[in-house]
Design a protein around this motif. Structure first.
Motif, PDB file in Angstrom:
ATOM      1  N   TYR A 461      27.398   6.528  37.856  1.00  0.00           N
ATOM      2  CA  TYR A 461      26.650   5.274  38.253  1.00  0.00           C
ATOM      3  C   TYR A 461      25.156   5.846  38.807  1.00  0.00           C
ATOM      4  CZ  TYR A 461      25.757   0.627  40.311  1.00  0.00           C
ATOM      5  OH  TYR A 461      25.078  -0.425  40.708  1.00  0.00           O
ATOM      6  N   ASP A 462      24.294   5.560  38.245  1.00  0.00           N
ATOM      7  CA  ASP A 462      22.745   6.364  38.603  1.00  0.00           C
ATOM      8  C   ASP A 462      22.025   5.081  39.429  1.00  0.00           C
ATOM      9  OD1 ASP A 462      20.469   7.546  39.427  1.00  0.00           O
ATOM     10  OD2 ASP A 462      19.692   7.371  37.211  1.00  0.00           O
ATOM     11  N   GLY A 467      25.301   4.871  44.283  1.00  0.00           N
ATOM     12  CA  GLY A 467      25.396   6.054  43.119  1.00  0.00           C
ATOM     13  C   GLY A 467      26.920   6.717  43.336  1.00  0.00           C
ATOM     14  N   ILE A 468      27.565   6.629  42.204  1.00  0.00           N
ATOM     15  CA  ILE A 468      28.891   7.298  42.083  1.00  0.00           C
ATOM     16  C   ILE A 468      28.918   8.222  41.449  1.00  0.00           C
ATOM     17  CG2 ILE A 468      31.208   6.858  41.465  1.00  0.00           C
ATOM     18  CD1 ILE A 468      30.723   4.019  41.976  1.00  0.00           C
ATOM     19  N   TRP A 469      29.432   9.515  41.695  1.00  0.00           N
ATOM     20  CA  TRP A 469      29.919  10.707  41.047  1.00  0.00           C
ATOM     21  C   TRP A 469      31.049  11.264  40.658  1.00  0.00           C
ATOM     22  CZ3 TRP A 469      25.074  13.935  40.744  1.00  0.00           C
ATOM     23  CH2 TRP A 469      24.038  13.450  41.287  1.00  0.00           C
ATOM     24  N   GLN A 470      31.242  11.981  39.561  1.00  0.00           N
ATOM     25  CA  GLN A 470      32.639  12.145  39.208  1.00  0.00           C
ATOM     26  C   GLN A 470      32.514  13.778  38.739  1.00  0.00           C
ATOM     27  OE1 GLN A 470      34.033   9.884  36.194  1.00  0.00           O
ATOM     28  NE2 GLN A 470      34.685   8.085  37.139  1.00  0.00           N
ATOM     29  N   PRO A 471      33.588  14.505  38.785  1.00  0.00           N
ATOM     30  CA  PRO A 471      34.006  15.951  38.391  1.00  0.00           C
ATOM     31  C   PRO A 471      33.784  15.964  36.996  1.00  0.00           C
ATOM     32  CG  PRO A 471      35.508  15.300  40.339  1.00  0.00           C
ATOM     33  CD  PRO A 471      34.936  14.147  39.625  1.00  0.00           C
ATOM     34  N   GLY A 472      33.329  16.887  36.384  1.00  0.00           N
ATOM     35  CA  GLY A 472      33.405  17.174  35.135  1.00  0.00           C
ATOM     36  C   GLY A 472      33.273  18.570  34.718  1.00  0.00           C
ATOM     37  N   TRP A 529      33.282  10.711  43.864  1.00  0.00           N
ATOM     38  CA  TRP A 529      32.239  10.926  45.113  1.00  0.00           C
ATOM     39  C   TRP A 529      31.337   9.950  45.291  1.00  0.00           C
ATOM     40  CZ3 TRP A 529      32.350  16.001  47.680  1.00  0.00           C
ATOM     41  CH2 TRP A 529      33.372  16.922  47.335  1.00  0.00           C
ATOM     42  N   ARG A 530      31.139   9.338  46.474  1.00  0.00           N
ATOM     43  CA  ARG A 530      30.174   8.434  47.083  1.00  0.00           C
ATOM     44  C   ARG A 530      28.980   8.837  47.774  1.00  0.00           C
ATOM     45  NH1 ARG A 530      32.845   3.531  47.101  1.00  0.00           N
ATOM     46  NH2 ARG A 530      30.612   2.589  47.486  1.00  0.00           N
ATOM     47  N   GLN A 531      28.049   8.108  47.523  1.00  0.00           N
ATOM     48  CA  GLN A 531      26.716   8.460  48.150  1.00  0.00           C
ATOM     49  C   GLN A 531      26.678   7.820  49.448  1.00  0.00           C
ATOM     50  OE1 GLN A 531      23.710   8.713  44.234  1.00  0.00           O
ATOM     51  NE2 GLN A 531      23.043   7.190  45.665  1.00  0.00           N
ATOM     52  N   GLY A 532      26.067   8.552  50.595  1.00  0.00           N
ATOM     53  CA  GLY A 532      25.922   7.897  51.929  1.00  0.00           C
ATOM     54  C   GLY A 532      25.068   8.860  52.617  1.00  0.00           C
ATOM     55  N   ARG A 546      28.339   6.871  56.689  1.00  0.00           N
ATOM     56  CA  ARG A 546      27.894   5.461  56.188  1.00  0.00           C
ATOM     57  C   ARG A 546      27.927   5.642  55.098  1.00  0.00           C
ATOM     58  NH1 ARG A 546      26.528   0.949  59.111  1.00  0.00           N
ATOM     59  NH2 ARG A 546      26.382   1.939  60.920  1.00  0.00           N
ATOM     60  N   ILE A 547      28.602   4.767  54.251  1.00  0.00           N
ATOM     61  CA  ILE A 547      28.417   4.724  52.791  1.00  0.00           C
ATOM     62  C   ILE A 547      27.922   3.277  52.427  1.00  0.00           C
ATOM     63  CG2 ILE A 547      29.802   4.612  50.477  1.00  0.00           C
ATOM     64  CD1 ILE A 547      30.073   7.177  52.120  1.00  0.00           C
ATOM     65  N   ALA A 548      26.793   3.531  51.457  1.00  0.00           N
ATOM     66  CA  ALA A 548      25.850   2.152  51.318  1.00  0.00           C
ATOM     67  C   ALA A 548      26.354   1.706  50.234  1.00  0.00           C
ATOM     68  CB  ALA A 548      24.417   2.475  51.344  1.00  0.00           C
ATOM     69  N   THR A 549      26.839   0.181  50.426  1.00  0.00           N
ATOM     70  CA  THR A 549      26.864  -0.748  49.222  1.00  0.00           C
ATOM     71  C   THR A 549      25.961  -1.897  49.441  1.00  0.00           C
ATOM     72  OG1 THR A 549      28.647  -1.806  50.354  1.00  0.00           O
ATOM     73  CG2 THR A 549      29.216   0.149  49.032  1.00  0.00           C
ATOM     74  N   LEU A 550      25.756  -2.560  48.316  1.00  0.00           N
ATOM     75  CA  LEU A 550      24.767  -3.858  48.312  1.00  0.00           C
ATOM     76  C   LEU A 550      25.358  -4.993  49.275  1.00  0.00           C
ATOM     77  CD1 LEU A 550      23.471  -4.015  44.692  1.00  0.00           C
ATOM     78  CD2 LEU A 550      22.264  -3.054  46.629  1.00  0.00           C
ATOM     79  N   GLY A 551      26.774  -4.987  49.252  1.00  0.00           N
ATOM     80  CA  GLY A 551      27.437  -6.217  50.084  1.00  0.00           C
ATOM     81  C   GLY A 551      27.420  -5.830  51.615  1.00  0.00           C
ATOM     82  N   GLU A 552      28.370  -4.880  51.854  1.00  0.00           N
ATOM     83  CA  GLU A 552      28.131  -4.419  53.180  1.00  0.00           C
ATOM     84  C   GLU A 552      28.457  -2.737  53.250  1.00  0.00           C
ATOM     85  OE1 GLU A 552      33.104  -5.133  53.849  1.00  0.00           O
ATOM     86  OE2 GLU A 552      31.411  -6.337  54.943  1.00  0.00           O
ATOM     87  N   ASP A 553      27.895  -2.233  54.334  1.00  0.00           N
ATOM     88  CA  ASP A 553      28.157  -0.791  54.623  1.00  0.00           C
ATOM     89  C   ASP A 553      29.634  -0.494  55.174  1.00  0.00           C
ATOM     90  OD1 ASP A 553      25.477  -0.761  53.950  1.00  0.00           O
ATOM     91  OD2 ASP A 553      24.789   0.151  55.666  1.00  0.00           O
ATOM     92  N   THR A 554      30.274   0.940  54.676  1.00  0.00           N
ATOM     93  CA  THR A 554      31.236   1.228  55.098  1.00  0.00           C
ATOM     94  C   THR A 554      31.352   2.518  55.854  1.00  0.00           C
ATOM     95  OG1 THR A 554      32.423   0.394  53.050  1.00  0.00           O
ATOM     96  CG2 THR A 554      33.671   1.989  54.451  1.00  0.00           C
TER      97      THR A 554
END
Length: 612
Positions: A461-462, A467-472, A529-532, A546-554
Motif C-alpha cells: 500500500y504505497d 503505507g503498509i509493507w509485507q514480507p515476501g 509492517w506499518r509506517q510511523g 506514533r503510527i500515522a493514519t488519516l483518521g487518528e494516530d496510534t
C-alpha cells in the motif's frame, strides 16, 4: 529578556523586547537594559523604499538630523539613537544604518548613497494614525517624492498570540482609547451585576423557546453564580437548565490521565442522558469558577462529530465570562477550537467587556448558525448600558474559517481584467544592482542489489503516511521489475524503490526517525509492517512509536526487535562517479559553449571531500 541598543556585533539584536521596557531614558544607550519578559508584541510595520533621493545620504550627521526632525514633526517622541554597519562577503562595510527608538515604536534607515536610495523600516505599536504622516515626512527628509519614487508594503504584527493590534497598558493604569470609554459616564463592574448580565446575554440570541442551557460549574462544594442567576431568570425565560459540575478529582494537584478520562466519561454520559430527556442544547455557559482542566474535558466530550450532533442544536451559543483577565486565556482558546471545528459560516467568536476601564467583566462569546449575531450582540450591549450604566465594548471578533454560498455563481477572471500598467512600469523602472544564480548538483545514489530467493519487505500500500509493507520472497527479475511472492500467496511486480531489505536491525534509531513497525494482521494473522516515526527513545531498546493514519494516530511502545528504519542505506558511490573540480569545470564550459556564451570559470574547493 534583554534589550540591546548597541548593534555593532549583531544588528538583528537591535530591537529586542523594546515594547515592554518601561524604564525609558533619553540619549544613546550602549548598555543592556533588563526588562520583564514579553507576552505580546503588536504593531504595524511598514517598509518603504525611497529612490531618487537628492539629500547627501553619505553624511550620517545630516541624515540623522533630518530624520529626527521628521519624527518630531510627525508627533513622535525620540528617546534613543544608534548606528551600525553591515559587512559584506568581501570584508567591506555598507553605508551606516541609523536606528531611532521611540516611545511609540522604532525607525531604522538603511541608505545606499551611491544609488541615491534609502530604505526605512517603521514599526509603530501605538498612534497608528500617524503612520502616513511619518512616511511622508521621511520621504521629504531625504528630498524625494512620495509619488513615483517610493515603494512600500505593510505588515500587521502579532506573533503567535492570534490577537488584534491594540495598545497594551498595565491593568493598574489601564486608560481607555480616545473615543472609547469615558470614566465620567460609566461605572465599574460590580460582582452584583453578574447575575443580570449573564441572564441578558444568554437570552439575547435566537434558539428554540424554551432553550436547553448547559451550565458548566465548579465543584459542588463551591457556589455556581451562573446557575443561580439563570435559575432566578427561569420563570421569565422558560429555559431548561442542565448543570454540569466539575469532577472533584479535577481540583486534585496530583491529577492523573485516568482521572481525566473518568471525568470525561461521566460528563459525556450525563450530557447524553440530559439531551435525550430534555432535547438538544441551545446554549453552554461556562462559569468563571470552572478550572482549565474542566474546559479540556468539555472539549474532549463534545468535539466528535456524532457526539456534537446528538448534543447541540444547529443554532447554539457558548458563553464564557471571567471576572479578570488571566495569564492563561484557556476560555478564548476553547472557543477557537470549536470555531475551527464548525468551520462553516455563520460562526462567530468575539471577546467583549462590560464595565469601565478600571474594572470590567470579560466575556468570550461564540455563536453558531446566527447570521445576525452582531446585531443581537450590540442590542444586548446597548440594553445593559442603558439599564445598568455599564459600558459595552467588543475587543475582537472572528468569523468562520470557510464561507459557503449555495447560490454562488463562479466567474472566470483573466489577466486582462486587471490594470497592471502601474505595476509593470514600476517593475521596468527598477535598476538591478547585482544578480546571483545558485545551482545544486546532486547524484542519485543506487540502492543495494537484491538477489533471487532473498526475503524482503514489499510496499503493498504505497501511501506517504499510511503505507503498509509485507514480507515476501524474490522469485525473479525482468528488467527493472521484481516478481515477489507474499505470505498470502499473491504475486506482485514492483520496482526496486518499493522493496526493502530486512537486514538492518543493528542501525541506531533516534527520535523523529521514520520507521517500519512489525504487527500481526488481525484476521489472517499474517505479518505486516506499518509506517510511523519514533516519538520517544526510552534508552533501553524500547521506543514510543506514533503510527500515522488519516483518521487518528496510534501511539504504541515497541521493542527494538520489531522496528527497522523505513529507508535503506544507499550503496557506496563508485569512484568513477564522484564529482571533482575538473569534471565540474568541464560540464560548465560545455554548457556555456552550447549557449554561445563567453565565460571565465573560477572554481574554489573547500577542505571537505567534494565527492561526498
Amino acid at each position: 529578556s534583554t534589550l540591546f541598543y548597541d548593534a555593532r556585533n549583531n544588528p538583528y539584536a537591535a530591537w529586542t523586547n523594546y515594547h515592554h521596557n518601561t524604564d525609558h531614558t533619553s540619549g544613546q544607550l550602549d548598555e543592556p537594559v533588563n526588562v520583564r519578559p514579553s507576552t505580546k508584541s503588536y504593531g504595524l510595520l511598514t517598509t518603504i523604499e525611497v529612490e531618487k533621493a537628492r539629500l547627501s545620504l553619505g553624511d550620517k550627521n545630516i541624515l540623522r538630523t533630518r530624520i529626527s526632525k521628521a519624527l518630531v514633526e510627525s508627533g513622535l517622541s525620540e528617546i534613543g539613537y544608534t548606528s551600525f554597519s553591515r559587512e559584506n562577503n568581501k570584508g567591506r562595510f555598507y553605508d551606516q544604518s541609523l536606528a531611532f527608538s521611540l516611545r511609540e515604536g522604532f525607525v531604522v534607515a538603511r541608505p545606499l548613497a551611491k544609488l541615491n536610495y534609502c530604505a526605512f523600516d517603521v514599526l509603530l505599536w501605538s498612534d497608528y494614525g500617524t503612520q502616513e504622516t511619518v512616511l511622508r515626512k521621511l520621504v521629504e527628509a531625504v528630498e524625494s517624492q512620495v509619488d513615483g519614487s517610493t515603494t512600500s508594503f505593510h505588515l500587521s504584527t502579532g506573533g503567535m498570540f492570534r490577537g488584534s493590534p491594540k495598545v497594551e497598558t498595565p491593568k493598574a493604569i489601564k486608560i481607555p482609547t480616545k473615543g472609547s470609554r469615558s470614566l465620567k459616564h460609566t461605572r465599574n463592574f460590580d460582582i452584583q451585576d453578574y447575575a443580570r448580565i449573564i441572564s441578558e446575554v444568554t437570552s439575547a440570541f435566537p434558539r428554540a423557546n424554551p432553550a436547553v442551557v448547559v451550565v458548566v460549574c465548579g465543584t459542588r462544594r463551591s457556589t455556581c453564580r451562573s446557575l443561580d442567576a439563570l435559575e432566578q431568570a427561569k420563570e421569565m425565560t422558560g429555559n431548561v437548565l442542565v448543570p454540569l459540575w466539575t469532577c472533584p478529582t479535577v481540583h486534585n494537584r496530583t491529577l492523573s490521565i485516568d482521572s481525566m478520562k473518568d471525568c470525561e466519561l461521566t460528563s459525556r454520559l450525563h450530557l447524553l442522558k440530559s439531551s435525550a430527556r430534555q432535547g438538544k442544547f441551545g446554549a453552554i455557559v461556562i462559569d468563571p469558577d470552572v478550572p482549565r482542566e474542566m474546559g479540556q474535558i468539555l472539549h474532549k466530550t463534545i468535539q466528535g462529530g456524532i457526539i456534537s450532533k446528538n448534543l447541540l442544536m444547529n443554532t447554539f451559543v457558548m458563553i464564557a465570562p471571567e471576572f479578570e483577565k488571566t495569564t492563561d486565556p484557556w476560555r478564548s482558546v476553547l472557543m477557537e477550537r470549536f470555531r475551527e471545528i464548525v468551520a462553516f459560516n455563520p460562526v462567530y467568536h468575539v471577546t467583549a467587556e462590560f464595565g469601565s476601564a478600571a474594572k470590567s467583566l470579560q466575556m468570550n462569546v461564540m455563536s453558531v448558525g446566527d447570521p445576525t449575531f452582531y446585531s443581537h450582540l450590540v442590542k444586548v450591549g446597548s440594553r445593559i448600558k442603558e439599564k445598568m450604566g455599564l459600558h459595552f465594548e467588543i475587543e475582537s471578533g472572528k468569523s468562520g474559517v470557510v464561507s459557503y454560498s449555495a447560490d454562488f455563481n463562479s466567474k472566470f477572471v483573466a489577466n486582462d481584467d486587471y490594470d497592471m500598467e502601474g505595476a509593470r512600469a514600476q517593475w521596468y523602472s527598477q535598476k538591478t544592482i547585482c544578480q546571483q544564480e545558485v545551482f545544486q548538483l546532486e547524484i542519485q545514489l543506487p540502492l543495494e542489489e537484491i538477489e533471487l530467493d532473498e526475503i524482503v519487505l514489499i510496499n503493498v500500500y504505497d501511501q506517504h503516511f499510511e503505507g503498509i509493507w509485507q514480507p515476501g520472497i524474490i522469485m525473479n527479475q525482468t528488467g527493472l521489475l521484481y516478481r515477489v511472492l507474499t505470505e498470502d500467496r499473491k504475486y506482485h511486480e514492483v520496482e526496486r524503490k518499493l522493496l526493502r531489505k530486512t537486514d538492518e536491525y543493528e542501525r541506531d534509531l533516534f527520535k523523529g526517525d521514520r520507521i517500519l513497525m512489525r504487527q500481526q494482521e488481525a484476521t489472517s494473522g499474517f505479518e505486516m509492517w506499518r509506517q510511523g516515526y519514533i516519538a520517544i527513545d526510552h534508552g533501553d531498546e524500547t521506543y514510543t512509536v506514533r503510527i500515522a493514519t488519516l483518521g487518528e494516530d496510534t501511539v504504541l511502545q515497541v521493542d527494538r526487535d520489531d522496528l527497522i528504519p523505513q529507508s535503506e542505506e544507499l550503496a557506496p558511490l563508485d569512484e568513477s562517479r564522484k564529482v571533482t573540480i575538473d569534471k565540474l569545470k568541464d560540464a560548465l564550459n560545455n554548457t556555456f559553449k552550447q549557449l554561445h556564451l563567453d565565460a571565465h570559470i573560477v572554481a574554489y574547493e573547500d577542505d571537505n571531500d567534494i565527492g561526498q
